[in-house]
Design an enzyme around this catalytic site. Structure first.
Site, PDB file in Angstrom:
ATOM      1  N   ASP A   1       3.283 129.329  83.318  1.00 20.33           N
ATOM      2  CA  ASP A   1       3.462 128.084  83.508  1.00 20.33           C
ATOM      3  C   ASP A   1       3.984 127.594  84.868  1.00 20.33           C
ATOM      4  OD1 ASP A   1       3.184 125.362  82.586  1.00 20.33           O
ATOM      5  OD2 ASP A   1       5.338 125.105  81.751  1.00 20.33           O
TER       6      ASP A   1
ATOM      7  N   GLY B   1       8.090 123.695  84.473  1.00 17.91           N
ATOM      8  CA  GLY B   1       7.430 124.607  84.658  1.00 17.91           C
ATOM      9  C   GLY B   1       8.244 125.817  85.283  1.00 17.91           C
TER      10      GLY B   1
END
Length: 430
Positions: A312, A352
């Site tokens: 991510d 993230g």
């Protein structure tokens, strides 16, 4: 017997004499049409060959062998890895950026930077991900990917696109931009899906009105439907599975857990994902999102065949701490990276990760006490199967793409090979 040897620690050699023949760098990576990797700990889907070798011909693997039982033809071109690990190339099925670039920048250059950055972390194939944004920015990112897909040759393969959003639950939006959250409408998502034949995955909250119809459309198109940023209950998850959803986006992040409704406990997405064998999951094992105890729990419940490692990663991956933008530079969200953790400006949520996938493999071994073979499986054959590309990649088998990563004893990346081309060599090895 005479070998032409490329020694990872000393450079190019023929019988001890420095030379520049064979796999020389031509601007697009080191490339050899027919060569061997020798003296490695070769990780196959079934075992570790302690003194193994691999033959590469063109873009493909043609032989995997135990050196104790095999001969290498005289005069062969050879890379001697001197006892370190040869593994399948890592496959990252969820990332947004790296090296200062973001998918939502909407340019070929951004995809080139991202592919090169993640190749340095051991990724040989990646699934770049969009995020919740304006339709204009989304279409620009898709168009840029279409142009970049076949032109990026000096980094990880661009497998396809992952559309993360905009069909998410507001209560679980995390770092996704709440301005652009909405319910799935066929007139919108059909136009988006028709824009590219390379959309491989869509993440959505299945409890939203219209989301089950979206799942059925994705299944019809053979696109991976993933439950993400969702406030669903167990019953919602069962309905989603029946409608084509088979994967869960970054488990534990942006999803419901058990809660009380009129004093009764109701199961959320987290528990449903751990319980139901029909669902595969992905884990951001960057050492920040989840503690070791949860990594161990996920591994214990799902096993390496149903857990994929994903970064991510955002544009700050492989970059120093500081301020960055998640999404497009002109319309994204400002974030802060502090001590390797990406935060929204108000530090209310993670934004993230800044990791590359090689770090995740190391963490699964060192934090979660997972075996080397299983940790590598979660970064190779499992994500390949989830995406349906395991006929081409994900393991070191003859006939598969020559996508490999060479790791030292500390599991740091020494070399990344994509389609037979050496696209990355660690500093000091050139």
């Amino acid at each position: 017997m005479t070998f032409i040897i490329v020694d990872l620690l000393s450079g190019w050699k023929v019988d001890g004499i420095m030379t520049e023949i064979n796999l020389e760098f031509n601007g697009d990576g080191y490339r050899g049409d027919d060569y061997f990797l020798l003296n490695g700990r070769v990780i196959t889907p079934y075992r570790i060959i302690e003194h193994g070798g691999i033959r590469v011909q063109g873009q493909y693997i043609t032989r995997v062998f135990d050196m104790a039982n095999s001969n290498v033809p005289e005069g062969s071109r050879v890379i001697d890895v001197r006892g370190v690990i040869i593994a399948p190339g890592f496959i990252d099925i969820h990332l947004h950026g790296g090296g200062g670039a973001d998918v939502m920048d909407g340019s070929i250059e951004a995809f080139e930077i991202i592919a090169r950055t993640h190749a340095q972390g051991g990724a040989t194939a990646i699934l770049p991900s969009t995020l919740t944004s304006s339709l204009e920015d989304l279409h620009r990112a898709i168009s840029a990917f279409e142009r970049a897909r076949d032109s990026v040759i000096n980094g990880a393969r661009l497998l396809g696109l992952h559309l993360e959003g905009p069909y998410f639950a507001e209560a679980q939006c995390g770092a996704q931009d709440p301005r652009y959250l909405r319910e799935p409408a066929p007139e919108e998502y059909l136009a988006i899906l028709d824009k590219s034949a390379h959309i491989m995955r869509v993440s959505a909250a299945p409890e939203l009105p219209g989301a089950l119809e979206l799942g059925r459309e994705l299944r019809r198109r053979h696109i991976l439907a993933s439950i993400g940023h969702s406030d669903a209950t167990y019953d919602d998850v069962l309905a989603a599975i029946e409608s084509g959803y088979s994967h869960v986006t970054h488990l534990y992040s942006g999803m419901s857990g058990v809660k009380r409704v009129n004093c009764y406990r109701v199961t959320g997405v987290i528990e449903s994902a751990l319980l139901l064998d029909e669902l595969t999951v992905e884990v951001i094992a960057d050492g920040k999102h989840l503690p070791a105890s949860l990594l161990k729990l996920i591994y214990k419940c799902k096993g390496p065949e149903r857990v994929a490692l994903c970064t991510d990663a955002i544009r700050a991956a492989s970059m120093p701490d500081g301020e960055y933008i998640v999404g497009s530079e002109d319309d994204g969200r400002r974030i802060i990276v502090d001590d390797g953790v990406a935060w929204l400006e108000d530090r209310s949520a993670f934004a993230g990760s800044v990791a590359t996938i090689g770090q995740l493999v190391r963490n699964m071994v060192n934090m979660a006490d997972v075996s080397l073979r299983d940790a590598i499986k979660m970064a190779t054959s499992t994500p390949a199967k989830i995406l349906g590309v395991d006929d081409k990649m994900g393991c070191l088998d003859p006939g598969k793409n020559a996508d490999m990563v060479v790791l030292d004893s500390g599991l740091s990346v020494i070399m990344t090979i994509v389609g037979g081309r050496v696209v990355y060599r660690a500093p000091g090895l050139d």
